[in-house]
Design a protein around this motif. Structure first.
Motif, short mmCIF file in Angstrom:
data_model
loop_
_atom_site.label_atom_id
_atom_site.label_comp_id
_atom_site.label_asym_id
_atom_site.label_seq_id
_atom_site.Cartn_x
_atom_site.Cartn_y
_atom_site.Cartn_z
N VAL A 64 53.07 36.29 35.23
CA VAL A 64 52.06 36.46 36.28
C VAL A 64 52.69 36.22 37.65
CG1 VAL A 64 49.96 35.44 37.26
CG2 VAL A 64 50.10 35.91 34.81
N GLN A 65 53.43 35.11 37.77
CA GLN A 65 53.98 34.77 39.09
C GLN A 65 54.99 35.82 39.55
OE1 GLN A 65 52.42 32.71 40.71
NE2 GLN A 65 51.41 31.44 39.17
N ARG A 66 55.74 36.36 38.59
CA ARG A 66 56.71 37.40 38.96
C ARG A 66 55.98 38.59 39.57
NH1 ARG A 66 59.27 39.24 34.16
NH2 ARG A 66 59.19 37.08 33.47
N PRO A 72 49.55 41.08 45.93
CA PRO A 72 48.62 39.97 46.12
C PRO A 72 47.77 39.67 44.89
CG PRO A 72 47.91 41.92 47.35
CD PRO A 72 49.23 42.25 46.76
N ASP A 73 47.66 40.66 44.01
CA ASP A 73 46.90 40.39 42.79
C ASP A 73 47.42 41.25 41.64
OD1 ASP A 73 45.99 42.84 43.59
OD2 ASP A 73 43.94 42.21 43.98
N LEU A 74 46.88 40.97 40.48
CA LEU A 74 47.32 41.66 39.26
C LEU A 74 46.04 42.06 38.54
CD1 LEU A 74 49.80 39.99 36.75
CD2 LEU A 74 47.93 41.40 36.02
N ARG A 75 45.91 43.35 38.30
CA ARG A 75 44.67 43.81 37.69
C ARG A 75 44.99 44.59 36.42
NH1 ARG A 75 39.35 45.03 39.10
NH2 ARG A 75 39.56 44.33 41.24
N ILE A 76 44.49 44.08 35.31
CA ILE A 76 44.65 44.81 34.05
C ILE A 76 43.28 45.34 33.64
CG2 ILE A 76 45.26 44.60 31.61
CD1 ILE A 76 47.21 42.45 32.33
N ARG A 115 44.51 36.62 40.83
CA ARG A 115 44.89 36.64 42.25
C ARG A 115 45.98 35.61 42.55
NH1 ARG A 115 39.79 37.56 41.50
NH2 ARG A 115 39.20 35.37 41.46
N ARG A 116 46.66 35.88 43.64
CA ARG A 116 47.73 34.98 44.08
C ARG A 116 47.16 33.58 44.26
NH1 ARG A 116 51.24 37.46 48.80
NH2 ARG A 116 52.29 38.68 47.21
N GLY A 117 47.93 32.57 43.86
CA GLY A 117 47.46 31.19 44.00
C GLY A 117 47.03 30.62 42.64
N VAL A 118 47.05 31.46 41.61
CA VAL A 118 46.60 31.02 40.28
C VAL A 118 47.54 29.93 39.74
CG1 VAL A 118 47.90 32.80 39.04
CG2 VAL A 118 45.84 31.83 38.01
N GLU A 119 46.95 28.95 39.08
CA GLU A 119 47.77 27.86 38.52
C GLU A 119 47.73 27.88 37.01
OE1 GLU A 119 46.50 24.35 40.53
OE2 GLU A 119 47.37 25.05 42.44
N ALA A 147 33.98 29.40 36.65
CA ALA A 147 33.98 28.49 37.81
C ALA A 147 33.83 27.05 37.33
CB ALA A 147 32.86 28.87 38.76
N ARG A 148 33.00 26.86 36.30
CA ARG A 148 32.79 25.50 35.77
C ARG A 148 34.09 24.93 35.20
NH1 ARG A 148 29.21 24.08 31.72
NH2 ARG A 148 28.08 26.04 31.65
N ARG A 149 34.98 25.83 34.77
CA ARG A 149 36.28 25.38 34.25
C ARG A 149 37.33 25.35 35.36
NH1 ARG A 149 33.64 27.65 30.12
NH2 ARG A 149 34.14 26.99 28.00
N ASN A 150 36.88 25.42 36.60
CA ASN A 150 37.80 25.41 37.76
C ASN A 150 38.73 26.62 37.81
OD1 ASN A 150 37.01 23.22 39.24
ND2 ASN A 150 38.15 21.80 37.90
N VAL A 151 38.29 27.72 37.25
CA VAL A 151 39.10 28.95 37.32
C VAL A 151 38.65 29.69 38.57
CG1 VAL A 151 39.68 31.12 36.20
CG2 VAL A 151 39.34 29.04 34.83
N ARG A 152 39.51 29.71 39.58
CA ARG A 152 39.12 30.33 40.86
C ARG A 152 39.91 31.62 41.14
NH1 ARG A 152 41.32 26.74 43.98
NH2 ARG A 152 42.05 25.66 42.12
N HIS A 153 41.00 31.78 40.40
CA HIS A 153 41.85 32.94 40.73
C HIS A 153 41.91 33.98 39.62
CE1 HIS A 153 43.31 29.68 43.35
NE2 HIS A 153 43.51 30.65 44.21
N VAL A 154 41.03 33.84 38.63
CA VAL A 154 41.02 34.83 37.55
C VAL A 154 39.58 35.29 37.35
CG1 VAL A 154 41.60 35.30 35.13
CG2 VAL A 154 42.90 33.58 36.40
N SER A 155 39.36 36.62 37.26
CA SER A 155 38.05 37.10 36.86
C SER A 155 38.19 37.97 35.63
CB SER A 155 37.35 37.93 37.95
OG SER A 155 38.00 37.87 39.16
#
Ligand SMILES: [Fe+2]
Length: 485
Positions: A64-66, A72-76, A115-119, A147-155
């Motif tokens: 993902v980071q590569r 700015p993002d990765l969309r599959i 999206r960029r910033g994902v951990e 969101a409840r699982r603190n996932v902010r950079h993945v949809s």
């Protein structure tokens, strides 16, 4: 859950996942999907922090980071069983991948957007969530659950079919206003032509000839029409619209290459009729939103053979036209369909139509996704040049259309913002920029986006053109006009 709209996508393209050129190399989405499938199962078997989970997470995070270094993002997206990465289709490469794709479809997950910033913790949470999804998600939305699982950079998204003969969504950045009259007339003639063949009658060659002349002598001379064709399309991109647009883009390329009038007419006719075989593919297959089974896929692929058959059987068609219909989904490396053998490289005219077809498919409103902006579509062309498309033709196309005109405000892969101050004729996708600070008021110096590092890779690419807010004057960053002699 994010819901996107899926339409039949007549011009879908397939890029091979292997051996892409090193510059602008796209990630292959299949290992990433396999990674998520593996992580999903592991989170169902082991507690968090288990070494196999840690290892799997590391692999996924690396991939993902590569990818996010250069985008700015990765969309599959999974459309009819094909996996698309940032709008480019890859085919499942075997039974194992097909099974993984099917698992996601069964869960109702058709797209993963990172999206960029994902951990790493977020990726783990997504794996866990995918495992829990097999028991349903209750009343709460997928967004809220993530969101409840603190996932902010993945949809995670679901794709639903969109069946409209007219306007699709009002895409942002789509040009407004009425269509150029000659362009509009050519769309009407193309619609008539396709509908005639669709009802089993013979191809009306007189209309086709008129249409070719209209495109060459009127539409090609209208800047308004060209802008409408090259831009993001606001209307539902049915096969006949797609065909007119592909013909016009092919014409632009032919002009750039210095084609004479008879060759240009042959090119335009071939491009106009390249997808005519779709009139023999049952509508329910063209419109099917879910995965296609083998037989349905074979049927879609057969539009190339059907097209050639229709055209060979029509007296008066120019000699190259059936060849273009047959070859336009074949790559310069001899792959694609129909299978004509590895060494059968498409005719140059078919290769031009392929470039136009891929570009048009990406900027068209066909979709499970918003159409790509012209410059983004062109950057994707660059990633598949040499593999799927002819590199020289992609370059000719990029230079025939100025994607980053002087004065445009752009963002780079290093998250810099700059104004294009000089174009680079040898490398139109890599102009010279004056970088600006965040307030867009202070120039920070000039960079040439064509410069490469020691290993020969570009130091940065442009990732997007930014809208200039009203009242912001960028012209003061441009070099003074040369004085008149
Ligand atoms: Fe096609």
């Amino acid at each position: 859950m994010t819901t996107t709209l899926a339409t039949p996508s007549p011009g879908r393209e397939h890029a091979s996942p292997t051996e892409a050129p090193s510059d602008l190399q796209p990630s292959d989405p299949l290992p990433l999907l396999r990674g998520f499938a593996g992580l999903r199962r592991l989170t169902g078997m082991y507690p968090p922090g288990h070494p196999t989970i840690v290892q799997k997470l590391r692999e996924i995070d690396d991939m993902v980071q590569r990818h996010l270094q250069s985008a700015p993002d990765l969309r599959i997206d999974i459309i009819r069983g094909d996996v698309h990465l940032d709008g480019v289709a890859y085919r499942p490469d075997g039974q194992r991948t097909e099974q993984i794709v099917q698992e996601l479809i069964d869960l109702g997950v058709h797209s993963i957007h990172i999206r960029r910033g994902v951990e790493r913790d977020e990726l783990h949470a997504v794996g866990e969530f995918l495992w829990q999804m097999r028991e349903g998600t209750g009343d709460e939305s997928v967004e809220a659950l993530l969101a409840r699982r603190n996932v902010r950079h993945v949809s995670l998204g679901r794709i639903v079919p969109l069946d409209t003969r007219w306007r699709a969504m009002e895409w942002l950045d789509a040009p407004a206003g009425p269509l150029d009259p000659s362009y509009s007339e050519s769309l009407a003639l193309a619609q008539q032509t396709f509908e005639t063949v669709g009802t089993g009658r013979e191809l009306d060659l007189v209309t086709v000839r008129d249409l070719v002349q209209l495109l060459i002598h009127k539409v090609a001379r209208s800047n308004a029409a060209l802008a409408q064709i090259l831009a993001v399309k606001q209307y539902e991109n049915l096969t006949y619209c797609h065909s007119v647009n592909v013909a016009m883009i092919s014409l632009l390329l032919g002009k750039r290459l210095g084609f004479d009038e008879p060759t240009t007419a042959a090119l335009v006719e071939g491009a106009l009729l390249h997808d005519i075989g779709k009139t023999r593919v049952p509508l329910e297959i063209l419109k099917k939103p879910g995965a296609l089974d083998k037989q349905e896929r074979r049927m879609i692929e057969a539009h190339t053979r059907f097209g050639a058959e229709i055209l060979v059987g029509t007296e008066g068609v120019r000699p190259l036209t059936p060849t273009v219909a047959l070859e336009h989904h074949r790559s310069v490396t001899g792959r694609g369909y129909p299978d004509l053998g590895d060494s059968a490289v498409p005719h140059a005219v078919s290769q031009i139509v392929s470039v136009a077809d891929v570009y048009e498919a990406m900027t068209g409103a066909r979709s499970y996704r918003a159409p790509s902006l012209p410059e983004q579509a062109c950057l994707v062309l660059a990633t598949i040049a040499g593999e799927r498309l002819n590199t020289a033709l992609v370059k000719a196309f990029a230079s025939a259309v100025t994607f980053f005109p002087i004065g445009s405000l752009v963002r780079t892969t290093r998250d810099e913002i700059g104004v294009v101050v000089r174009t680079n004729p040898a490398d139109p996708l890599h102009p010279v920029l004056t970088l600006l600070d965040e307030s867009l008021a202070v120039p920070l110096g000039e960079v040439d986006t064509a410069s490469r590092d020691a290993s020969g890779r570009y130091e940065r690419h442009i990732v997007e053109t930014l809208r200039v807010r009203e009242g912001l004057d960028l012209t003061r960053f441009l070099p003074p006009e040369p004085a008149e002699a």
